[in-house]
Design a protein around this motif. Structure first.
Motif, mmCIF file in Angstrom:
data_model
loop_
_atom_site.group_PDB
_atom_site.id
_atom_site.type_symbol
_atom_site.label_atom_id
_atom_site.label_comp_id
_atom_site.label_asym_id
_atom_site.label_seq_id
_atom_site.Cartn_x
_atom_site.Cartn_y
_atom_site.Cartn_z
ATOM 1 N N ILE A 122 75.530 5.825 27.048
ATOM 2 C CA ILE A 122 75.810 4.392 27.032
ATOM 3 C C ILE A 122 75.826 3.897 25.584
ATOM 4 C CG2 ILE A 122 73.360 3.870 27.449
ATOM 5 C CD1 ILE A 122 74.363 1.250 28.835
ATOM 6 N N PRO A 123 76.904 3.244 25.148
ATOM 7 C CA PRO A 123 76.946 2.671 23.794
ATOM 8 C C PRO A 123 75.983 1.482 23.711
ATOM 9 C CG PRO A 123 79.157 2.853 24.773
ATOM 10 C CD PRO A 123 78.173 3.036 25.872
ATOM 11 N N VAL A 124 75.112 1.475 22.750
ATOM 12 C CA VAL A 124 74.119 0.405 22.677
ATOM 13 C C VAL A 124 74.781 -0.949 22.425
ATOM 14 C CG1 VAL A 124 72.235 1.921 21.992
ATOM 15 C CG2 VAL A 124 73.661 0.836 20.228
ATOM 16 N N ASN A 125 75.929 -0.951 21.770
ATOM 17 C CA ASN A 125 76.609 -2.220 21.494
ATOM 18 C C ASN A 125 77.238 -2.834 22.737
ATOM 19 O OD1 ASN A 125 76.010 -2.414 18.740
ATOM 20 N ND2 ASN A 125 77.700 -1.047 18.197
ATOM 21 N N SER A 126 77.231 -2.104 23.865
ATOM 22 C CA SER A 126 77.770 -2.654 25.105
ATOM 23 C C SER A 126 76.747 -3.546 25.829
ATOM 24 C CB SER A 126 78.199 -1.521 26.037
ATOM 25 O OG SER A 126 77.075 -0.794 26.511
ATOM 26 N N ILE A 127 75.499 -3.491 25.397
ATOM 27 C CA ILE A 127 74.445 -4.306 26.010
ATOM 28 C C ILE A 127 74.406 -5.664 25.319
ATOM 29 C CG2 ILE A 127 71.993 -4.460 26.527
ATOM 30 C CD1 ILE A 127 73.390 -2.214 27.995
ATOM 31 N N GLN A 128 74.679 -6.718 26.074
ATOM 32 C CA GLN A 128 74.761 -8.057 25.496
ATOM 33 C C GLN A 128 73.526 -8.917 25.757
ATOM 34 O OE1 GLN A 128 77.457 -8.853 23.518
ATOM 35 N NE2 GLN A 128 78.018 -6.700 23.885
ATOM 36 N N ASP A 160 76.889 4.005 16.878
ATOM 37 C CA ASP A 160 78.094 4.379 16.140
ATOM 38 C C ASP A 160 77.785 4.879 14.736
ATOM 39 O OD1 ASP A 160 79.917 3.989 18.151
ATOM 40 O OD2 ASP A 160 80.330 1.910 17.613
ATOM 41 N N ASP A 161 77.127 4.056 13.917
ATOM 42 C CA ASP A 161 76.947 4.443 12.511
ATOM 43 C C ASP A 161 75.528 4.282 11.977
ATOM 44 O OD1 ASP A 161 79.618 5.325 11.583
ATOM 45 O OD2 ASP A 161 80.201 3.330 12.248
ATOM 46 N N ASN A 162 74.647 3.598 12.696
ATOM 47 C CA ASN A 162 73.243 3.554 12.282
ATOM 48 C C ASN A 162 72.369 3.174 13.464
ATOM 49 O OD1 ASN A 162 72.506 0.490 12.100
ATOM 50 N ND2 ASN A 162 74.487 0.663 11.042
ATOM 51 N N LEU A 163 71.110 3.568 13.407
ATOM 52 C CA LEU A 163 70.194 3.384 14.538
ATOM 53 C C LEU A 163 69.637 1.970 14.633
ATOM 54 C CD1 LEU A 163 68.261 6.784 14.426
ATOM 55 C CD2 LEU A 163 70.054 6.081 16.008
ATOM 56 N N SER A 164 70.087 1.089 13.747
ATOM 57 C CA SER A 164 69.631 -0.299 13.826
ATOM 58 C C SER A 164 70.612 -1.179 14.590
ATOM 59 C CB SER A 164 69.418 -0.872 12.415
ATOM 60 O OG SER A 164 70.652 -0.948 11.717
ATOM 61 N N ILE A 184 65.663 10.824 27.767
ATOM 62 C CA ILE A 184 66.607 10.024 26.989
ATOM 63 C C ILE A 184 66.553 10.449 25.518
ATOM 64 C CG2 ILE A 184 66.641 7.967 28.447
ATOM 65 C CD1 ILE A 184 64.476 6.751 26.746
ATOM 66 N N ASP A 185 67.604 10.118 24.799
ATOM 67 C CA ASP A 185 67.636 10.377 23.363
ATOM 68 C C ASP A 185 68.534 9.345 22.701
ATOM 69 O OD1 ASP A 185 66.952 11.693 21.010
ATOM 70 O OD2 ASP A 185 68.640 13.082 21.125
ATOM 71 N N LYS A 186 68.312 9.114 21.421
ATOM 72 C CA LYS A 186 69.169 8.250 20.624
ATOM 73 C C LYS A 186 70.137 9.138 19.862
ATOM 74 C CE LYS A 186 65.598 4.701 20.004
ATOM 75 N NZ LYS A 186 64.748 3.966 19.028
ATOM 76 N N TYR A 187 71.421 8.909 20.080
ATOM 77 C CA TYR A 187 72.449 9.767 19.497
ATOM 78 C C TYR A 187 73.282 8.976 18.503
ATOM 79 C CZ TYR A 187 76.922 12.237 19.172
ATOM 80 O OH TYR A 187 78.063 12.844 18.718
ATOM 81 N N LEU A 188 73.262 9.399 17.255
ATOM 82 C CA LEU A 188 74.038 8.775 16.189
ATOM 83 C C LEU A 188 75.275 9.638 15.938
ATOM 84 C CD1 LEU A 188 74.249 6.574 13.996
ATOM 85 C CD2 LEU A 188 72.883 8.054 12.516
ATOM 86 N N ARG A 189 76.447 9.145 16.338
ATOM 87 C CA ARG A 189 77.633 9.999 16.240
ATOM 88 C C ARG A 189 78.345 9.920 14.891
ATOM 89 N NH1 ARG A 189 82.395 7.403 20.082
ATOM 90 N NH2 ARG A 189 82.197 5.223 19.440
ATOM 91 N N GLY A 190 78.102 8.860 14.104
ATOM 92 C CA GLY A 190 78.767 8.741 12.808
ATOM 93 C C GLY A 190 80.248 8.478 12.961
ATOM 94 N N LEU A 191 80.570 7.376 13.640
ATOM 95 C CA LEU A 191 81.949 7.075 13.996
ATOM 96 C C LEU A 191 82.877 6.998 12.786
ATOM 97 C CD1 LEU A 191 84.055 6.267 16.126
ATOM 98 C CD2 LEU A 191 83.285 3.892 15.850
ATOM 99 N N LYS A 192 82.471 6.277 11.756
ATOM 100 C CA LYS A 192 83.349 6.091 10.592
ATOM 101 C C LYS A 192 83.617 7.397 9.864
ATOM 102 C CE LYS A 192 81.975 1.286 9.716
ATOM 103 N NZ LYS A 192 81.274 0.366 8.788
ATOM 104 N N GLU A 193 82.625 8.261 9.801
ATOM 105 C CA GLU A 193 82.775 9.501 9.035
ATOM 106 C C GLU A 193 83.339 10.644 9.869
ATOM 107 O OE1 GLU A 193 80.144 12.390 6.056
ATOM 108 O OE2 GLU A 193 79.209 10.658 7.057
ATOM 109 N N TYR A 194 82.920 10.720 11.148
ATOM 110 C CA TYR A 194 83.256 11.894 11.945
ATOM 111 C C TYR A 194 84.169 11.605 13.134
ATOM 112 C CZ TYR A 194 79.317 13.718 9.288
ATOM 113 O OH TYR A 194 78.478 14.084 8.275
ATOM 114 N N GLY A 195 84.452 10.329 13.401
ATOM 115 C CA GLY A 195 85.328 10.010 14.515
ATOM 116 C C GLY A 195 84.591 9.871 15.837
#
Length: 224
Positions: A122-128, A160-164, A184-195
């Motif tokens: 689940i993308p954390v930015n989807s939680i409003q 996406d790019d940082n855990l904050s 559960i785990d927190k996954y940082l994918r590095g969108l800007k750098e790695y896609g």
């Protein structure tokens, strides 16, 4: 010559969206053994488990019913406007319908078979709002009643790019999932750098952090 690491797991791992990332990760590790109905869909994140549970309980009665194009140009079923078939050019074509019916039957048989791992992100930015969290958590509880108690659910919160990112609501969600005793785990994918797929070499560690035990098996060797 190319050499790719391959992995195996003693239990079946079934991807449940909310998008393509879990299926892609399993594919990259050669852990995805079958094509299944939720592999490549784009589902509204907080409604994913509601969607999956309802389809399991009614035998996917409305999964493909009355398909149409939404404003973004993707096919959706009339009953589930929040679940996009992003990779299907024509959801009305008989060949496509037969393909999904095979995937549905395979999925339902696997769900009935016993112990397995369900994998979801689940993308954390989807939680409003906190209401989103409550809705999501309640839908997880409903989902758990629709599958074998021997199965396990594993969820990674995707940053996406940082855990904050979306920090307060992300931490609230993390705490609520901990209360459900869900790995559960927190996954940082590095969108800007790695896609959108992130760093593939991190995938084994992510699964390990989620409590899914995988082992290295004979590699894939090929020339291209």
């Amino acid at each position: 010559m190319y050499i790719e690491k391959r992995y195996k797991c003693n239990h079946v791992i079934l991807p449940l969206g909310c998008d393509c990332h879990p299926a892609y990760m399993l594919n990259a590790l050669h852990l995805r053994k079958w094509s299944l109905p939720f592999d490549w869909l784009n589902i509204k994140p907080i409604r994913t488990f509601e969607y999956v549970a309802e389809n399991i309980k009614d035998g996917f009665e409305n999964f493909l019913k009355n398909p149409k194009l939404n404003e973004e140009g993707y096919f959706v079923a009339d009953h589930y406007l929040y679940a996009e078939f992003m990779h299907e050019k024509d959801l009305t074509h008989q060949k496509t319908i037969h393909k999904f019916n095979r995937r549905i039957n395979r999925f339902l048989n696997l769900v009935k078979s016993g112990q397995m791992h369900f994998l979801h992100n689940i993308p954390v930015n989807s939680i409003q709002t906190e209401n989103d969290i409550n809705q999501y958590v309640n839908s997880i509880k409903e989902f758990q009643t629709s599958v074998s108690p021997n199965s396990t659910l594993h969820i990674y919160l995707r940053f996406d790019d940082n855990l904050s990112e979306n920090k307060l609501l992300a931490e609230k969600l993390y705490s609520e999932l901990q209360r459900l005793n869900i790995p559960i785990d927190k996954y940082l994918r590095g969108l800007k750098e790695y896609g959108i797929w992130g760093v593939k070499s991190y995938y084994p560690s992510l699964l390990a952090n989620l409590g899914i035990n995988i082992k290295v098996t004979f590699p894939k060797i090929y020339i291209k």
